[in-house]
Scaffold this active site. Sequence first.
Site, short mmCIF file in Angstrom:
data_model
loop_
_atom_site.label_atom_id
_atom_site.label_comp_id
_atom_site.label_asym_id
_atom_site.label_seq_id
_atom_site.Cartn_x
_atom_site.Cartn_y
_atom_site.Cartn_z
N ASN A 9 0.88 -1.17 0.00
CA ASN A 9 0.00 0.00 0.00
C ASN A 9 0.91 1.22 0.00
O ASN A 9 1.49 1.56 1.03
CB ASN A 9 -0.89 -0.02 1.26
CG ASN A 9 -1.69 1.26 1.40
OD1 ASN A 9 -1.79 2.06 0.47
ND2 ASN A 9 -2.27 1.47 2.59
N LYS A 11 0.23 4.26 -0.31
CA LYS A 11 -0.37 5.48 0.24
C LYS A 11 -0.06 6.66 -0.71
O LYS A 11 -0.02 6.44 -1.91
CB LYS A 11 0.14 5.71 1.66
CG LYS A 11 -0.02 4.43 2.51
CD LYS A 11 0.19 4.62 3.96
CE LYS A 11 -0.01 3.26 4.66
NZ LYS A 11 0.06 3.36 6.11
N HIS A 94 -9.42 1.39 4.58
CA HIS A 94 -8.15 1.56 5.28
C HIS A 94 -8.34 2.53 6.45
O HIS A 94 -9.08 3.50 6.35
CB HIS A 94 -7.07 2.09 4.31
CG HIS A 94 -5.72 2.04 4.93
ND1 HIS A 94 -5.26 3.02 5.76
CD2 HIS A 94 -4.75 1.08 4.89
CE1 HIS A 94 -4.05 2.68 6.19
NE2 HIS A 94 -3.73 1.51 5.67
N GLU A 96 -6.63 4.87 7.60
CA GLU A 96 -6.37 6.29 7.34
C GLU A 96 -7.58 6.94 6.66
O GLU A 96 -7.88 8.11 6.89
CB GLU A 96 -5.10 6.44 6.48
CG GLU A 96 -3.86 6.20 7.32
CD GLU A 96 -2.70 5.59 6.56
OE1 GLU A 96 -2.67 5.68 5.32
OE2 GLU A 96 -1.82 5.01 7.22
N GLU A 166 -5.66 -5.02 10.23
CA GLU A 166 -4.60 -4.06 10.54
C GLU A 166 -4.90 -3.35 11.86
O GLU A 166 -5.69 -2.40 11.89
CB GLU A 166 -4.50 -3.01 9.43
CG GLU A 166 -4.14 -3.58 8.08
CD GLU A 166 -3.51 -2.53 7.19
OE1 GLU A 166 -2.39 -2.77 6.73
OE2 GLU A 166 -4.12 -1.47 6.97
N GLY A 172 2.45 2.00 10.74
CA GLY A 172 3.45 3.06 10.63
C GLY A 172 4.14 3.40 11.94
O GLY A 172 4.84 4.40 12.04
N SER A 212 3.22 -2.44 10.21
CA SER A 212 4.66 -2.56 10.43
C SER A 212 5.21 -3.94 10.08
O SER A 212 6.14 -4.43 10.71
CB SER A 212 5.02 -2.18 11.88
OG SER A 212 4.66 -0.84 12.14
P1 PGA Z 1 2.76 0.03 7.61
O1 PGA Z 1 1.33 0.33 6.95
O2 PGA Z 1 3.27 -1.24 7.02
O3 PGA Z 1 3.60 1.23 7.24
O4 PGA Z 1 2.54 -0.08 9.09
C1 PGA Z 1 0.43 -0.72 6.70
C2 PGA Z 1 -0.83 -0.13 6.08
O5 PGA Z 1 -1.23 0.97 6.47
O6 PGA Z 1 -1.46 -0.77 5.22
#
Ligand code: PGA
Length: 248
Positions: A9, A11, A94, A96, A166, A172, A212
């Site tokens: 992803n 982003k 997601h 976010e 998630e 992140g 992560s």
């Molecule tokens: P990350 O993000 O691997 O940077 O923690 C995962 C995601 O948001 O899909």
Amino acid sequence: MKRPIIAGNWKMNKTNAETKEFIAQLRPLVKDAQCEVVCCVPFTNIVTARKAARGSNIQIGAQNVHWAESGAFTGEISAAMLKELKVKYVLTGHSERRQYFGETDQTVNLRTKAALKAGLKVIVCVGETLSQREESKTAEVLTTQTIEALKDITKQELKRVVIAYEPVWAIGTGKTATAQDANDTIKIIRRVIRKLYGRASGTSIRIQYGGSMNPKNASELMSMPLIDGGLIGGASLNAEDFAKVVNY
Ligand code: PGA
């Protein structure tokens, strides 16, 4: 046997020039992958990514989709627009999007249904926040998110759905759920699917872990019996790191 799926992803990252370079770098590194390999790129990079990935095992995905076929929805993109660009997968829900763009369980459901109707495959994201986890609400939150996201989706359509678990506190942050913890929590989601669609679907649906996930922890997470893949943010932006996760 289920085919595992590792999806990046991106982003809001990478220009078209960077996309071209990244995919060219990634191609040889993942050519022997045993899993499905997907890069969910910004809308503006889809055409470049597809061209760069042509003839390879890298599939291109998008990060969002609107539920209407067309109309006055400034800034949104329809499922037909994605189909036209030969996008294979799209993310919905997601955290976010939920946190910053007012996405709710209802809009996640609408977007998921529209994408499925258009023939796309969907990676539906669910996960609890840190405060929800601390208040022991994880099971309740995941149950609601899963039921609502899949409302009115048929068993046939479910075959084109992947769920990404998630935990929001792991996204992140460098904090990963332990493999055992991720596996246990995914069991809750499988139980919900089983209740909605029957035992076979609860077992066969692919569920990814995200948050992560990186070259260091990928193999342990992927060795868990209930985890069928990963949704990778940060570590998907570097071709070597992403390839290491893909080749866990
Ligand atoms: P990350 O993000 O691997 O940077 O923690 C995962 C995601 O948001 O899909």
